[in-house]
Design a protein around this motif. Structure first.
Motif, PDB file in Angstrom:
ATOM      1  N   LEU A 101     -15.269 -11.381  16.445  1.00 42.86           N
ATOM      2  CA  LEU A 101     -14.412 -10.862  15.447  1.00 42.86           C
ATOM      3  C   LEU A 101     -15.437 -10.907  14.020  1.00 42.86           C
ATOM      4  N   MET A 102     -15.243  -9.709  13.146  1.00 44.48           N
ATOM      5  CA  MET A 102     -16.053  -9.473  12.319  1.00 44.48           C
ATOM      6  C   MET A 102     -15.239  -9.651  10.935  1.00 44.48           C
ATOM      7  N   VAL A 103     -15.491 -10.692  10.097  1.00 40.06           N
ATOM      8  CA  VAL A 103     -14.629 -11.086   9.158  1.00 40.06           C
ATOM      9  C   VAL A 103     -15.149 -10.738   7.769  1.00 40.06           C
ATOM     10  N   ASN A 104     -14.418 -10.552   6.710  1.00 40.17           N
ATOM     11  CA  ASN A 104     -15.094 -10.316   5.328  1.00 40.17           C
ATOM     12  C   ASN A 104     -15.091 -11.697   4.713  1.00 40.17           C
ATOM     13  N   PRO A 105     -16.325 -11.872   4.315  1.00 32.47           N
ATOM     14  CA  PRO A 105     -16.544 -13.496   3.757  1.00 32.47           C
ATOM     15  C   PRO A 105     -15.549 -13.659   2.563  1.00 32.47           C
ATOM     16  N   LYS A 106     -15.511 -15.049   1.997  1.00 32.82           N
ATOM     17  CA  LYS A 106     -14.633 -15.141   0.725  1.00 32.82           C
ATOM     18  C   LYS A 106     -15.487 -14.460  -0.320  1.00 32.82           C
ATOM     19  N   SER A 107     -16.751 -14.517  -0.500  1.00 30.79           N
ATOM     20  CA  SER A 107     -17.336 -13.958  -1.761  1.00 30.79           C
ATOM     21  C   SER A 107     -18.628 -13.130  -1.321  1.00 30.79           C
ATOM     22  N   TRP A 108     -19.458 -12.670  -2.244  1.00 31.00           N
ATOM     23  CA  TRP A 108     -20.665 -11.966  -2.062  1.00 31.00           C
ATOM     24  C   TRP A 108     -21.481 -13.046  -1.546  1.00 31.00           C
ATOM     25  N   ALA A 109     -22.635 -12.388  -0.612  1.00 30.57           N
ATOM     26  CA  ALA A 109     -23.542 -13.454   0.004  1.00 30.57           C
ATOM     27  C   ALA A 109     -24.304 -14.264  -1.145  1.00 30.57           C
ATOM     28  N   PRO A 110     -24.588 -15.469  -0.677  1.00 33.39           N
ATOM     29  CA  PRO A 110     -25.310 -16.326  -1.811  1.00 33.39           C
ATOM     30  C   PRO A 110     -26.790 -15.797  -2.105  1.00 33.39           C
ATOM     31  N   VAL A 111     -27.123 -15.885  -3.282  1.00 34.34           N
ATOM     32  CA  VAL A 111     -28.594 -15.686  -3.766  1.00 34.34           C
ATOM     33  C   VAL A 111     -29.271 -16.926  -4.481  1.00 34.34           C
ATOM     34  N   ALA A 112     -30.508 -16.976  -4.455  1.00 34.33           N
ATOM     35  CA  ALA A 112     -31.186 -17.957  -4.968  1.00 34.33           C
ATOM     36  C   ALA A 112     -31.275 -17.719  -6.461  1.00 34.33           C
ATOM     37  N   ILE A 113     -31.419 -18.766  -7.373  1.00 34.50           N
ATOM     38  CA  ILE A 113     -31.565 -18.481  -8.794  1.00 34.50           C
ATOM     39  C   ILE A 113     -33.159 -18.451  -8.947  1.00 34.50           C
ATOM     40  N   PRO A 114     -33.554 -17.244  -9.606  1.00 30.22           N
ATOM     41  CA  PRO A 114     -35.084 -17.121  -9.497  1.00 30.22           C
ATOM     42  C   PRO A 114     -35.564 -18.357 -10.675  1.00 30.22           C
ATOM     43  N   ASP A 115     -37.054 -18.579 -10.511  1.00 32.78           N
ATOM     44  CA  ASP A 115     -37.638 -19.438 -11.516  1.00 32.78           C
ATOM     45  C   ASP A 115     -38.065 -18.650 -12.709  1.00 32.78           C
ATOM     46  N   VAL A 116     -37.077 -18.731 -13.786  1.00 36.98           N
ATOM     47  CA  VAL A 116     -37.544 -17.939 -15.167  1.00 36.98           C
ATOM     48  C   VAL A 116     -37.433 -19.214 -15.979  1.00 36.98           C
ATOM     49  N   ILE A 117     -37.452 -20.333 -16.025  1.00 31.45           N
ATOM     50  CA  ILE A 117     -37.575 -21.348 -16.901  1.00 31.45           C
ATOM     51  C   ILE A 117     -38.725 -21.412 -17.563  1.00 31.45           C
ATOM     52  N   ASN A 118     -38.649 -21.355 -18.863  1.00 29.65           N
ATOM     53  CA  ASN A 118     -39.904 -21.283 -19.665  1.00 29.65           C
ATOM     54  C   ASN A 118     -40.632 -19.984 -19.800  1.00 29.65           C
ATOM     55  N   LYS A 119     -39.998 -19.142 -19.392  1.00 29.82           N
ATOM     56  CA  LYS A 119     -40.461 -17.456 -19.161  1.00 29.82           C
ATOM     57  C   LYS A 119     -39.784 -16.696 -20.319  1.00 29.82           C
ATOM     58  N   TYR A 120     -40.427 -15.645 -20.652  1.00 28.34           N
ATOM     59  CA  TYR A 120     -39.710 -14.762 -21.905  1.00 28.34           C
ATOM     60  C   TYR A 120     -38.515 -14.243 -21.323  1.00 28.34           C
ATOM     61  N   SER A 121     -37.528 -14.287 -22.465  1.00 26.54           N
ATOM     62  CA  SER A 121     -36.197 -13.852 -22.270  1.00 26.54           C
ATOM     63  C   SER A 121     -36.061 -12.483 -21.675  1.00 26.54           C
ATOM     64  N   GLY A 122     -36.702 -11.537 -21.977  1.00 27.68           N
ATOM     65  CA  GLY A 122     -36.566 -10.277 -21.650  1.00 27.68           C
ATOM     66  C   GLY A 122     -37.025 -10.183 -20.276  1.00 27.68           C
ATOM     67  N   LEU A 123     -38.096 -10.655 -19.854  1.00 26.62           N
ATOM     68  CA  LEU A 123     -38.500 -10.552 -18.352  1.00 26.62           C
ATOM     69  C   LEU A 123     -37.669 -11.723 -17.287  1.00 26.62           C
ATOM     70  N   ALA A 124     -36.941 -12.627 -18.182  1.00 26.69           N
ATOM     71  CA  ALA A 124     -36.096 -13.349 -17.351  1.00 26.69           C
ATOM     72  C   ALA A 124     -34.769 -12.572 -16.949  1.00 26.69           C
ATOM     73  N   PHE A 125     -34.239 -11.662 -17.924  1.00 26.82           N
ATOM     74  CA  PHE A 125     -33.084 -10.980 -17.647  1.00 26.82           C
ATOM     75  C   PHE A 125     -33.324 -10.172 -16.646  1.00 26.82           C
ATOM     76  N   GLN A 126     -34.451  -9.355 -16.571  1.00 21.54           N
ATOM     77  CA  GLN A 126     -34.668  -8.379 -15.729  1.00 21.54           C
ATOM     78  C   GLN A 126     -34.705  -8.983 -14.223  1.00 21.54           C
ATOM     79  N   ARG A 127     -35.407 -10.417 -14.075  1.00 20.65           N
ATOM     80  CA  ARG A 127     -35.568 -10.722 -12.840  1.00 20.65           C
ATOM     81  C   ARG A 127     -34.187 -11.337 -12.419  1.00 20.65           C
ATOM     82  N   LEU A 128     -33.276 -11.732 -13.098  1.00 20.60           N
ATOM     83  CA  LEU A 128     -31.843 -12.169 -12.775  1.00 20.60           C
ATOM     84  C   LEU A 128     -31.133 -10.873 -12.315  1.00 20.60           C
ATOM     85  N   GLU A 129     -31.516  -9.820 -12.995  1.00 18.97           N
ATOM     86  CA  GLU A 129     -30.550  -8.627 -12.499  1.00 18.97           C
ATOM     87  C   GLU A 129     -31.113  -8.061 -11.310  1.00 18.97           C
TER      88      GLU A 129
END
Length: 345
Positions: A101-129
């Motif tokens: 049986l091929m089933v549609n999951p509850k939500s999107w596949a999980p992704v890991a939050i990147p390490d953007v702490i203490n990083k410049y906000s502009g670069l952090a936003f790009q990494r999150l996207e």
């Protein structure tokens, strides 16, 4: 020897061996047929577009096993909806066959939050996207790390880098707005070193040198002096030096006075105030610059040769020469007459 081959005893043994062999083959196939349910087939029920819980119950009632696998999340379908069935519905399979049986999951596949702490906000936003996360809100918080990412919030709670959340989830990003200016220094005298560190960090100041009187480094020592003093106006991010001891500040009065003489500037109020008088500015004499010298060209008069006055024919085109003035004797001087020579006959 040929007669011995056709002996009835030999033939009987040969027939018995052939019968035993055929019997073993027959029993082997019957055993396989029994264990493989040969001839007993059941149709695959149609569980398409049903929930995985309903599909599993239907397969179990039909005597079939199942294997569940999740595909990529598709928001067009309901969560845990059966998208594919293999073998296809209506196919006849043996009893106990595993249906995939091929089933549609509850939500999107999980992704890991990147390490953007203490990083410049502009670069952090790009990494999150790039990993499939969307920034919902940007929260600015006073910090000496201006434009740096301080925390990431998911559903209002801080999450650490590496935490897996569903793809395309909304996250909030806390960004430092820079240090505040002209903030009063907190008072940490009388606190332990551990408590003083917490107060300094809470007020967004930096911990400077910690001087222990006995040369140790215990955080249980009591702070008896600090520089800058409490109440002094400083900018956030400035360092605060501490002096700590196992004794109380009252027991270290002489040491405190010695430190005050070094780090506290005293103002003598007995001296008269200094008055400053305004001095009028003296204008410096302006030096006149010499006028520029203009060189003029002198016209030299042209000298014309005098023509003889012999002819009367025609008028001369040249202007008549002015008669030269006769030389007149200067006053007081008389010209002597020339003596005439005698004539001899």
């Amino acid at each position: 020897m040929l007669k011995s081959l056709f002996n009835w005893k030999v033939l009987l043994n040969l027939l018995l061996a052939i019968g035993v062999f055929v019997g073993l083959i027959y029993l082997t196939f019957r055993w396989l047929e029994y264990h493989t349910n040969h001839g007993q087939e059941v149709p695959v029920p149609n569980v398409m577009n049903k929930s995985v819980h309903d599909a599993v119950k239907i397969l179990e009632d039909a005597g079939l096993d199942y294997e569940v696998d999740s595909a990529a999340y598709d928001p067009k379908y309901k969560p845990l909806q059966v998208l594919k069935v293999y073998p296809s519905p209506g196919s006849r399979v043996k009893d106990g066959r595993a249906i995939q049986l091929m089933v549609n999951p509850k939500s999107w596949a999980p992704v890991a939050i990147p390490d953007v702490i203490n990083k410049y906000s502009g670069l952090a936003f790009q990494r999150l996207e790039q990993v499939g996360l969307k920034v919902s809100d940007t929260i600015y918080e006073p910090s000496i790390q201006k434009d740096a990412v301080l925390r990431i919030l998911f559903k209002g709670n801080p999450v650490n880098p590496g935490t897996k959340i569903p793809r395309f989830s909304l996250v909030d990003v806390v960004v430092g707005s820079g240090p505040l200016r002209n903030i009063g220094v907190p008072n940490v005298v009388g606190l332990t070193v551990k408590e003083a560190k917490m107060v300094i960090a809470k007020n967004l100041f930096e911990l400077g040198a910690v001087n222990h009187e006995d040369g140790g480094n215990s955080d249980s020592d009591i702070v008896y002096y600090q520089d800058p003093a409490s109440g002094d106006i400083r900018d956030q991010g400035m360092q605060i030096d501490l002096w700590a001891s196992k004794k109380t500040p009252a027991e270290l009065r002489s040491k405190i006075d010695e430190l005050n003489s070094m780090y506290r500037m005293k103002v003598d109020t007995t001296l008269p105030p200094i008055r400053y008088e305004e001095v009028s500015e003296v204008e410096e004499p302006k030096i006149k610059e010499p006028a520029p010298v203009v060189h003029q060209k002198k016209e030299v008069p042209k000298t014309e040769n005098a023509k003889p006055s012999g002819g009367t024919s025609g008028k001369s085109n040249t202007p008549a020469e002015k008669p030269k003035a006769s030389a007149t004797p200067s006053s007081g001087t008389q010209e002597k007459p020339k003596a005439k020579k005698p004539i001899i006959n």
